[in-house]
Every structure is written in C-alpha cells, then in structure tokens.
Design an enzyme around this catalytic site. Structure first.
Site, PDB file in Angstrom:
ATOM      1  N   TYR A  81       0.898  -1.137   0.105  1.00  0.00           N
ATOM      2  CA  TYR A  81      -0.031  -0.040  -0.033  1.00  0.00           C
ATOM      3  C   TYR A  81       0.877   1.322  -0.006  1.00  0.00           C
ATOM      4  O   TYR A  81       1.517   1.526   1.061  1.00  0.00           O
ATOM      5  CB  TYR A  81      -0.939  -0.226   1.184  1.00  0.00           C
ATOM      6  CG  TYR A  81      -2.079  -1.207   1.168  1.00  0.00           C
ATOM      7  CD1 TYR A  81      -2.228  -1.794   0.096  1.00  0.00           C
ATOM      8  CD2 TYR A  81      -2.620  -1.345   2.548  1.00  0.00           C
ATOM      9  CE1 TYR A  81      -3.186  -2.878   0.272  1.00  0.00           C
ATOM     10  CE2 TYR A  81      -3.505  -2.298   2.716  1.00  0.00           C
ATOM     11  CZ  TYR A  81      -3.841  -2.991   1.422  1.00  0.00           C
ATOM     12  OH  TYR A  81      -4.784  -4.164   1.542  1.00  0.00           O
TER      13      TYR A  81
ATOM     14  N   PHE B  85     -14.453  -5.645   0.547  1.00  0.00           N
ATOM     15  CA  PHE B  85     -15.399  -5.120  -0.491  1.00  0.00           C
ATOM     16  C   PHE B  85     -16.927  -5.186   0.062  1.00  0.00           C
ATOM     17  O   PHE B  85     -17.605  -6.019  -0.614  1.00  0.00           O
ATOM     18  CB  PHE B  85     -15.387  -5.680  -1.956  1.00  0.00           C
ATOM     19  CG  PHE B  85     -14.158  -5.184  -2.671  1.00  0.00           C
ATOM     20  CD1 PHE B  85     -13.373  -4.194  -2.051  1.00  0.00           C
ATOM     21  CD2 PHE B  85     -13.724  -5.935  -3.638  1.00  0.00           C
ATOM     22  CE1 PHE B  85     -12.373  -3.803  -2.679  1.00  0.00           C
ATOM     23  CE2 PHE B  85     -12.343  -5.733  -4.173  1.00  0.00           C
ATOM     24  CZ  PHE B  85     -11.669  -4.574  -3.904  1.00  0.00           C
ATOM     25  N   PRO B  86     -17.298  -4.826   1.079  1.00  0.00           N
ATOM     26  CA  PRO B  86     -18.593  -4.995   1.648  1.00  0.00           C
ATOM     27  C   PRO B  86     -19.690  -4.281   0.700  1.00  0.00           C
ATOM     28  O   PRO B  86     -20.779  -4.345   1.004  1.00  0.00           O
ATOM     29  CB  PRO B  86     -18.633  -4.117   2.880  1.00  0.00           C
ATOM     30  CG  PRO B  86     -17.467  -3.211   2.928  1.00  0.00           C
ATOM     31  CD  PRO B  86     -16.572  -3.984   2.016  1.00  0.00           C
TER      32      PRO B  86
ATOM     33  N   GLY C 185     -19.145  -4.097  -2.747  1.00  0.00           N
ATOM     34  CA  GLY C 185     -18.614  -4.425  -3.995  1.00  0.00           C
ATOM     35  C   GLY C 185     -19.535  -5.334  -4.967  1.00  0.00           C
ATOM     36  O   GLY C 185     -20.066  -6.397  -4.516  1.00  0.00           O
ATOM     37  N   GLY C 186     -19.883  -4.991  -6.247  1.00  0.00           N
ATOM     38  CA  GLY C 186     -20.414  -5.731  -7.297  1.00  0.00           C
ATOM     39  C   GLY C 186     -22.239  -5.922  -6.975  1.00  0.00           C
ATOM     40  O   GLY C 186     -22.512  -6.897  -7.298  1.00  0.00           O
ATOM     41  N   PHE C 187     -22.805  -5.139  -6.721  1.00  0.00           N
ATOM     42  CA  PHE C 187     -24.005  -5.031  -6.310  1.00  0.00           C
ATOM     43  C   PHE C 187     -24.805  -4.901  -7.795  1.00  0.00           C
ATOM     44  O   PHE C 187     -24.387  -3.903  -8.414  1.00  0.00           O
ATOM     45  CB  PHE C 187     -24.789  -4.062  -5.407  1.00  0.00           C
ATOM     46  CG  PHE C 187     -24.438  -4.318  -3.912  1.00  0.00           C
ATOM     47  CD1 PHE C 187     -25.688  -4.479  -3.092  1.00  0.00           C
ATOM     48  CD2 PHE C 187     -23.222  -4.656  -3.615  1.00  0.00           C
ATOM     49  CE1 PHE C 187     -25.308  -4.800  -1.923  1.00  0.00           C
ATOM     50  CE2 PHE C 187     -23.053  -4.917  -2.053  1.00  0.00           C
ATOM     51  CZ  PHE C 187     -23.927  -5.209  -1.322  1.00  0.00           C
TER      52      PHE C 187
ATOM     53  N   PRO D  31     -28.059  -3.681  -9.739  1.00  0.00           N
ATOM     54  CA  PRO D  31     -29.166  -2.244  -9.720  1.00  0.00           C
ATOM     55  C   PRO D  31     -30.216  -2.515  -8.541  1.00  0.00           C
ATOM     56  O   PRO D  31     -30.517  -1.854  -7.868  1.00  0.00           O
ATOM     57  CB  PRO D  31     -29.683  -2.034 -10.976  1.00  0.00           C
ATOM     58  CG  PRO D  31     -28.365  -2.154 -11.975  1.00  0.00           C
ATOM     59  CD  PRO D  31     -27.866  -3.613 -11.293  1.00  0.00           C
ATOM     60  N   LEU D  32     -30.829  -3.916  -8.859  1.00  0.00           N
ATOM     61  CA  LEU D  32     -32.025  -4.434  -7.905  1.00  0.00           C
ATOM     62  C   LEU D  32     -31.485  -4.640  -6.528  1.00  0.00           C
ATOM     63  O   LEU D  32     -31.938  -3.954  -5.674  1.00  0.00           O
ATOM     64  CB  LEU D  32     -32.424  -5.743  -8.378  1.00  0.00           C
ATOM     65  CG  LEU D  32     -33.654  -6.439  -7.524  1.00  0.00           C
ATOM     66  CD1 LEU D  32     -34.564  -5.419  -7.335  1.00  0.00           C
ATOM     67  CD2 LEU D  32     -33.867  -7.865  -8.121  1.00  0.00           C
TER      68      LEU D  32
END
Length: 298
Positions: free
Chosen positions: A65, A216-217, A219-221, A223-224
């Site tokens: 990092y 990634f809480p 991440g990757g949702f 639209p619905l």
C-alpha cells in the site's frame, strides 16, 4: 441495543491475539490508487490515532500500500502502549506506474516479509496473510496448490519472524492444504450481502474457530440489489455502508470487519454504523438478496 463502545470492544481470538471485530483497513490512507503519499498526511495519522479512542485495536495493512507509505504511517502513529494489533499481507508488489504485480514465489514472499518488518519497525509480524487468488477480476480464488508458497511463510513462522499466518482470496481446498502445513488464524475473502459464493469457506472457518474477514462490503451489487439496500438503509435512517457492515457482523460470530477511510469523521461513522444491530425484518430483506444475481465483481 449494543452500543458503539461495546461493539468496538467485542473481540474474536486470532491465534493468541484478541482482535476487535470492528477493525480498520488502512489501504485508503495512501494516495490516489493506493499509490504514493496521502493527500493529507496529518489527517491520515489522526485517523490511525483515533482508533484506540474508539476501542478498535485491529489494523489491516500491507507494505504494497503506497508502497511502504501506509506501513510507515502505522509505525509513526502508534506506540506499544496503544495495544494495537497489526495484520499485514504478502503476495504482490507495485510497479513504477502503481500497477499491482503478483509476487508469490517463495523468495519473493520472504523478501516481502522482511519489507514489512522494516517499514513497520518490528522484529516480529503479528499476522501475515498470504494473498493467493486473483483471476480476471483480481478477487476470485484460483484453484491450485499453495503448499510451496504457504510453506515458505511457515518456515518464517518457525524462525520467529511471523507470529501467526492467514490466507486471502482462497478456496476451501487451499484452506485445507494450508492447515495441514501450519495453523491458519484468519481468512480474508470477498463476501458481502450480494456476493455469497464463499459461504462454504465462511462455514468452515466458523466451525474451525478461524476468523473470517470479508472485504469489499459494497462491491459488485446489481441495480436491484443496490435499490434494496438503499431502501433498507433509508427506512432505518442509516447509510448503506453501515447497514452492509452491520449485516456482515450479524452473519457469523467469527466475522471481523476492516472498513477503510482517510477521514476521522467517516471513521467514527463506520464504527458507529457497524455497532448498531439491524432489526430482524431488515436482516430478512437483506438475506433475500443472496438469491438474486449480482453484477460482475469490481
């Protein structure tokens, strides 16, 4: 209702270390793209120094990092009296343009452990996670043996340079393989209210007393799924992140969180949000999101 203070002090045993279930992911303290120095160095140090005040003792970092930047901030921010527990990881380095370059050959891993020791200014690293997977999206476990890589870290553990070992972005077979070589105290994998493909690993870690640290809480949702999460959050008068974090904490008693921020104000909001339990109706609604199809991972 559980208070922020009480939840922040709730711990889970990671080896012989008691880590707060609400931790802090330090990645965002580096510059844009997790590369170079922070925009506001004083604020970055303030974020770290606020953690003990909130009852949080669990910091997740890595020498890549920055690179080096975040570890050096952690080193400057804390004294032994603060009681902070630092978890780091190996398995990648950065190129001159800030690109993420996998580096998992045994000699590379040994070099990264020594880099972490140097930049954190310690003689022993408390927890080192071996980041394994990647795939096309960078966050998918890639099947295959990790014995040689994990074995190299196990040798450093025997020498006293590493206290405990963990894994990141692995499947269940790789967890089993690693445990046959040396104790595994934690697993960091992609898992959230929308992405639950890792349920088998979560279950296995819970049964084996291993900490499970989802990243990634949000991440990757799809639209619905995003609309549903937003509706639940609005109905509770909370942010979508606080709802997602609280759902994770309630999902399993061995879940530890590492949300990140570069703002003291947002840090307080994250800890407070995770601390407030969700009502049962909200949990039922969010649990149902696992049956819908998420978007491709970020």
């Amino acid at each position: 209702m559980t208070t922020t203070h009480d939840t922040a002090r709730s711990t889970f045993p990671v080896g012989d270390l008691d880590l707060t279930r609400t931790g802090f992911g330090a990645m965002q303290l580096a510059g844009p793209g997790v590369f170079g120095p922070p925009r506001d160095r004083d604020e970055a140090l303030s974020v770290l120094r606020t953690l003990p005040e909130l009852g949080v003792n669990h910091v997740d970092t890595a020498d890549f990092y920055g690179p080096h930047v975040v570890n050096e901030l952690v080193r400057e921010a804390f004294t032994p009296a603060d009681g902070m527990r630092v978890v780091t990881k190996v398995g990648a380095v950065r190129d001159a343009d800030g690109g993420w370059v996998p580096a998992t050959d045994p000699d590379q891993l040994v070099a990264q452990v020594h880099d972490n020791l140097r930049t954190l200014g310690v003689d022993t690293l408390e927890v080192v996670n071996l980041r394994v997977g990647g795939g096309a999206d960078g966050h998918t476990a890639v099947p295959g043996s990790i014995a040689e890589r994990f074995g190299a870290l196990a040798e450093l553990r025997e020498k006293g340079l590493v206290r405990h070992l963990g894994l990141s972005t692995v499947d269940l077979a790789q967890l089993d393989e690693a445990q046959a070589i040396a104790p595994v105290v934690c697993v960091q994998n992609l898992y959230n209210v929308a992405h639950r493909e890792d349920e088998a690993v979560l279950t296995a870690t819970r049964e084996r007393g291993i900490a499970y640290v989802p990243y990634f809480p949000l991440g990757g949702f799809s639209p619905l799924q995003s609309r549903t999460l937003d509706d639940v959050a609005a109905g509770l008068g909370r942010s979508r992140l606080s709802v997602a974090l609280a759902w994770l904490l309630q999902r399993s008693p061995n879940v530890l969180l590492i949300p990140g921020t570069s703002s003291v104000a947002h840090l307080g909001e994250n800890v407070a949000g995770a601390a407030e339990p969700l009502p049962s109706a909200a949990v039922v609604t969010l649990d149902a999101l696992g049956a819908t199809e998420p978007e491709p991972r970020p």
